[in-house]
Design an enzyme around this catalytic site. Structure first.
Site, PDB file in Angstrom:
ATOM      1  N   TYR A  66     -41.699  -8.972 -27.533  1.00 49.45           N
ATOM      2  CA  TYR A  66     -41.528 -10.419 -27.359  1.00 49.45           C
ATOM      3  C   TYR A  66     -40.170 -10.736 -26.746  1.00 49.45           C
ATOM      4  CZ  TYR A  66     -40.405 -15.245 -28.707  1.00 49.45           C
ATOM      5  OH  TYR A  66     -39.995 -16.551 -28.696  1.00 49.45           O
ATOM      6  N   HIS A  67     -39.133 -10.087 -27.266  1.00 47.80           N
ATOM      7  CA  HIS A  67     -37.788 -10.351 -26.767  1.00 47.80           C
ATOM      8  C   HIS A  67     -37.660  -9.967 -25.296  1.00 47.80           C
ATOM      9  CE1 HIS A  67     -33.534 -10.894 -26.588  1.00 47.80           C
ATOM     10  NE2 HIS A  67     -33.265  -9.608 -26.475  1.00 47.80           N
ATOM     11  N   HIS A  68     -38.207  -8.799 -24.924  1.00 54.78           N
ATOM     12  CA  HIS A  68     -38.049  -8.311 -23.553  1.00 54.78           C
ATOM     13  C   HIS A  68     -38.774  -9.188 -22.526  1.00 54.78           C
ATOM     14  CE1 HIS A  68     -36.006  -4.807 -25.034  1.00 54.78           C
ATOM     15  NE2 HIS A  68     -35.928  -4.288 -23.831  1.00 54.78           N
TER      16      HIS A  68
ATOM     17  N   LEU B  92     -41.144  -7.812 -32.197  1.00 52.26           N
ATOM     18  CA  LEU B  92     -39.815  -8.311 -31.848  1.00 52.26           C
ATOM     19  C   LEU B  92     -39.349  -7.714 -30.522  1.00 52.26           C
ATOM     20  CD1 LEU B  92     -37.020  -9.588 -32.234  1.00 52.26           C
ATOM     21  CD2 LEU B  92     -36.453  -7.696 -33.777  1.00 52.26           C
TER      22      LEU B  92
ATOM     23  N   ILE C 242     -37.423 -13.181 -22.697  1.00 48.73           N
ATOM     24  CA  ILE C 242     -36.079 -13.430 -22.159  1.00 48.73           C
ATOM     25  C   ILE C 242     -36.103 -13.372 -20.636  1.00 48.73           C
ATOM     26  CG2 ILE C 242     -35.176 -11.059 -22.137  1.00 48.73           C
ATOM     27  CD1 ILE C 242     -33.253 -14.091 -23.459  1.00 48.73           C
TER      28      ILE C 242
END
Length: 316
Positions: A186-188, A183, A191
């Site tokens: 992937y998020h960093h 998470l 985005i």
């Protein structure tokens, strides 16, 4: 000398960021351009039809406003993303043979910088939207000069995602590998890439809402991290941070849903709109974020209950 000093002071912070990234581009381009040309040449000779379609799409999609801003080259974005992932991979290997580092000073400056930057972005984006008569949702893309100031603020929000990579690097240096989850990574990186695309295509209009809302959430989040690093944690905020993040995802999904209905169902003939591709991307990405963060929230609450149960047993 006095004129240069006056110009420096009269510029907005966002203009200094633009100058900084333009300078980096001037320094790096002589080294990166030959690599980019080689890759493009290979791509073109191997898959000519796909290369032509991608080139036409990029040329057609780019906003004339983003064309005036630095770090819009997709090749550079890809390089930064790869560098981020490789730094995590090799950093964990490197630190596995060493003691964890004391990064308290680095963490203080990092969190203070992001609290300050997030506050600036929230205030400037919100003020610019108010000044230009933005509504809550259904704001069309503006490609004329009057949309350039908002484009600069949205661009700053996009490049601010690079500074957030330091979150992960600090975890690597502290050997907090359990925090470097799928998470988190992937998020960093996702985005960062998504906001490049948003800025590339339409750096104003509907993009203002997500940028302002996320900046506000980051003021709270990095403010909590800063308080923890300074050893006076605002404890009650901890359990609400994930809730704040999930609330913003829901609000962004509401925005995307509203825009789809407004532009595609109620007013399909309207020409002055916001790109549907970005609205659809926002909706899909928010679904992934909600699913991943909901799973994290459930797991975190379970860990809290287990820790509390163990603590209660020890106190007996």
């Amino acid at each position: 000398m006095e004129t240069n000093s006056t110009n420096f002071v009269s510029k907005e912070p966002v203009d200094h960021f633009i100058t900084f990234f333009e300078t980096i581009g001037i320094i790096a381009d002589p080294y990166l351009t030959p690599i980019e040309v080689t890759i493009k040449s290979t791509f073109k000779s191997s898959l000519p039809s796909l290369y032509e379609n991608v080139s036409k799409f990029m040329e057609k999609s780019q906003s004339p406003l983003s064309a005036r801003l630095p770090l819009m080259n997709p090749f550079h974005v890809l390089l930064i993303t790869i560098a981020y992932l490789l730094t995590i991979y090799f950093g964990k290997i490197f630190m596995s043979r060493r003691e964890k580092l004391n990064v308290r000073i680095l963490s203080i400056f990092h969190n203070l910088f992001l609290v300050s930057l997030s506050s600036y972005m929230f205030l400037t984006i919100t003020f610019e939207a108010w000044k230009n008569g933005y509504s809550l949702f259904a704001n069309p893309e503006v490609r004329s000069e009057e949309g350039f100031q908002m484009a600069k603020y949205v661009w700053l929000f996009y490049v601010s995602k690079i500074s957030e990579f330091m979150d992960t690097f600090i975890m690597v240096l502290k050997k907090n590998n359990h925090q470097i989850s799928f998470l988190h990574v992937y998020h960093h990186f996702s985005i960062f890439m998504i906001w490049w695309f948003v800025t590339f295509v339409a750096p104003n209009g509907e993009s203002y809402f997500s940028a302002a809302l996320n900046s506000l959430v980051h003021v709270i989040m990095y403010g909590y991290y800063l308080s923890t690093t300074l050893s006076f944690p605002i404890r009650f905020l901890k359990r609400y941070i994930t809730q704040f993040q999930m609330t913003q995802f829901i609000m962004m999904m509401v925005q995307a849903t509203y825009d789809i209905i407004h532009f595609k169902v109620l007013r399909p003939e309207e020409k002055n709109t916001y790109p549907f591709s970005l609205t659809a991307l926002l909706w899909v990405y928010m679904v992934t974020m909600l699913a991943l963060f909901a799973n994290f929230y459930r797991a975190d609450r379970k860990r809290e209950k287990v820790a509390k149960s163990v603590g209660d047993k020890k106190s007996l």
